[in-house]
Scaffold this active site. Structure first.
Site, short mmCIF file in Angstrom:
data_model
loop_
_atom_site.label_atom_id
_atom_site.label_comp_id
_atom_site.label_asym_id
_atom_site.label_seq_id
_atom_site.Cartn_x
_atom_site.Cartn_y
_atom_site.Cartn_z
N GLY A 78 0.82 -1.21 0.00
CA GLY A 78 0.00 0.00 0.00
C GLY A 78 0.85 1.26 0.00
N SER A 79 0.29 2.35 0.47
CA SER A 79 0.90 3.68 0.29
C SER A 79 2.14 3.94 1.13
CB SER A 79 -0.15 4.76 0.59
OG SER A 79 -1.17 4.74 -0.38
N THR A 80 2.51 3.04 2.06
CA THR A 80 3.78 3.25 2.76
C THR A 80 4.94 3.21 1.77
OG1 THR A 80 3.95 0.88 3.29
CG2 THR A 80 2.95 2.33 4.96
N ILE A 81 4.77 2.50 0.65
CA ILE A 81 5.85 2.39 -0.34
C ILE A 81 6.16 3.74 -0.98
CG2 ILE A 81 4.60 1.96 -2.49
CD1 ILE A 81 7.52 -0.14 -1.16
N LYS A 82 5.24 4.69 -0.85
CA LYS A 82 5.43 5.99 -1.51
C LYS A 82 6.65 6.75 -0.98
CE LYS A 82 0.52 6.38 -2.65
NZ LYS A 82 -0.78 6.97 -2.32
#
Length: 568
Positions: free
Chosen positions: A301-305
């Site tokens: 999810g968006s933690t990879i951003k």
């Protein structure tokens, strides 16, 4: 020829020397016996702890397995002796004492074991039986219970002893610590413990001790195992277990986890998950066998951003303050939207990060080139094992069969990773671009080398990481930031949340519904000079109480943060 005076003189000298030797030896022995009598110790070993009870038919197997400690020397798991009780009813068979007074014996035993007097009486009255046991009620008895029963002087009641593993906390990083079980329970005098899960299994050779080396005589004698010191901090671990248990009961998720890492060293300070199980009784182990730290991979999810933004900044594909049109974008034949469905109009890439815009990440991956981006993911260690040594480690998936998947990976879809993989990759953001190996073994007793931190390489330009940390702080403190639930009055926090879709069991598409998501947050603190990295996740909460998963995680985050700051 020597005269008689010379002979007598030599004999006198010899007798005098012999007397001195005898006196000195006697003084040494007296001193040694005094030391043993007063301090009950020999070479640092407590003799009272090592005393073997052999009265009344008792026997104890010698403990051989090493003890597991936390990094500060607090014991987590150690060998202990438990006892099984039995009764001899036939004198001819036993060639010794038998039960004499059944009524009295049943009444006394009912005080010490979990069986009513009537049941014990019935067992003792069995005909044509030489010996009887009392089921589980008479197994795994403590030394105190055994001694108390023996003090009652009950004829015909005997004990056998066996080594068992005792865990000081029922719930304590259960899937990481694991457990050891007796693999020779049919022979109590030769009981052997073998690791069946977690560290107990992964380091079974170290904990159990080596057998005779190849080429030597096969005596069957075991060497003593070595003690292992984990990197865990018992103070924070115990409080994390309490907080996680409360949250798990409140929201009833499929699973959840909490992992704390010391950034400078890569030491894993806490490892807690739910469902968990009781280390001593194994209660709850059938609810979930997997160690979620290494065995279960999910889309991040968006933690990879934080990595997408770091690499885009490093490669200079956008300028500070440069804008893009948020809301939606077409990726091949699929439409990708921001989480609020309509976006925020023309905003900067920095604002896109703070608001967790998927569209912004698609744009940045396209500018970098999707193949280039995938190569960067590989440098972060995704798609391969971390070589944790723990059983069944999942390498995750980085197999991009379709080009659309490469682009969508920029906002955390279309690939999967375990928590340990994510934390290793994310450690680079708070370590000036250097990725640290996450380790859970502090040291092994007797080893010449202490803890050795391991760098996995410089994977991000160190000039970029302060920029990313600042954006993460803004995601916490900005009114539009998605990480606002993690703002603290105690310390400045840098955090990025994630809400990942979950693939269907049939392998086609994603689950739908309000709660069918994998919620997570990665945080660093103090943000000015990060010392800790905390990764939390909660999957598919069933009782949401009107809030979203990241808000649920904040109820774990704040008590943990307070505990960490108090105990540092």
């Amino acid at each position: 020829m020597k005269n008689n005076n010379q002979v007598e003189s030599n004999q006198g000298y010899n007798l005098f020397f012999l007397s001195i030797v005898v006196i000195c030896t006697g003084l040494i022995l007296i001193g040694r016996m005094t030391q043993i009598g007063l301090f009950k110790q020999v070479n640092g070993v407590n003799l009272m702890d090592q005393k073997i009870q052999t009265d009344n038919g008792s026997s104890i197997a010698k403990a051989k397995r090493g003890t597991i400690y936390d990094q500060f020397g607090q014991p987590i798991a150690m060998d202990t002796t438990s006892y099984s009780m039995y009764a001899v009813l036939n004198a001819d068979w036993a060639d010794g004492e038998t039960v004499k007074d059944i009524d009295y014996t049943a009444s006394i035993l009912s005080k010490y074991i979990d069986l009513p007097r009537e049941t014990i009486w019935t067992l003792l009255n069995k005909k044509d039986v030489n010996q009887i046991e009392f089921g589980s009620a008479s197994k795994n008895l403590s030394a105190q219970t055994k001694l108390a029963i023996e003090a009652e002087n009950l004829p015909g009641i005997f004990f056998t002893g066996q080594v068992s593993r005792y865990y000081f906390n029922d719930y304590f990083a259960s899937h990481l610590v694991g457990y050891a079980e007796n693999i020779n329970s049919s022979d109590a005098s030769n009981s052997i413990l073998e690791g069946a899960m977690g560290v107990e299994a992964a380091y079974n050779d170290v904990l159990s001790g080596e057998r005779e080396k190849e080429g030597s005589a096969k005596t069957g004698k075991d060497l003593l195992g070595s003690d292992i010191y984990l990197t865990l901090d018992s103070r924070i671990q115990n409080q994390t277990e309490t907080v996680l248990d409360k949250t798990f009961k409140k929201y009833s998720p499929e699973s959840m986890g909490a992992y704390l890492v010391d950034l400078e060293s890569g030491k894993l300070l806490t490892s807690a998950q739910r469902p968990s199980f009781n280390l001593n009784t194994r209660e709850g182990i059938d609810d979930l066998w997997q160690n979620l730290l290494v065995e279960t991979a999910n889309e991040p999810g968006s933690t990879i951003k934080i990595l997408t933004m770091a690499k885009a900044k490093e490669k200079g594909v956008f300028q500070p303050g440069e804008t893009f049109l948020s809301g939606k974008v077409n990726v091949y034949d699929r439409e990708v939207r921001d989480h609020n469905q309509y976006g925020w109009g023309q905003i900067s890439f920095e604002d896109g990060f703070i608001r967790s815009s998927n569209v912004a990440m698609v744009d940045l991956v396209n500018r970098m080139g999707d193949q280039v981006w995938v190569e960067e993911l590989k440098k972060f260690g995704f798609g391969v094992s971390t070589n944790s040594r723990l059983a069944n480690e999942n390498p995750g998936s980085l197999d991009f069969t379709y080009p659309i998947s490469r682009i969508m990976s920029g906002f955390g879809q279309a690939f999967s990773a375990t928590p340990i993989q994510l934390m290793q990759a994310y450690s680079s953001i708070a370590n000036h671009g250097e990725m640290m190996k996450i380790q859970y073994i502090d040291h092994i007793a007797g080893s010449q080398n202490g803890y050795q931190k391991q760098s996995l390489g410089q994977v991000v330009d160190p000039q970029v990481t302060p920029y990313i940390l600042d954006l993460m702080v803004r995601a916490v403190e900005d009114p539009e930031g998605t990480s606002r639930p993690f703002k603290s009055d105690l310390v400045k926090v840098a955090a990025k949340t994630g809400t990942a879709e979950i693939g269907s069991a049939e392998g086609l598409g994603y689950l739908t519904g309000r709660n069918n998501y994998f919620y997570s947050v990665i945080s660093f603190f103090p943000a000015e000079k990060p010392k800790y990295m905390l990764y939390l996740f909660i999957k598919r909460p069933q009782n949401d109480h009107g809030i979203y998963g990241t808000q649920m995680l904040s109820e774990v985050f704040h008590p943990m943060l307070e505990s960490i700051l108090i105990n540092q």
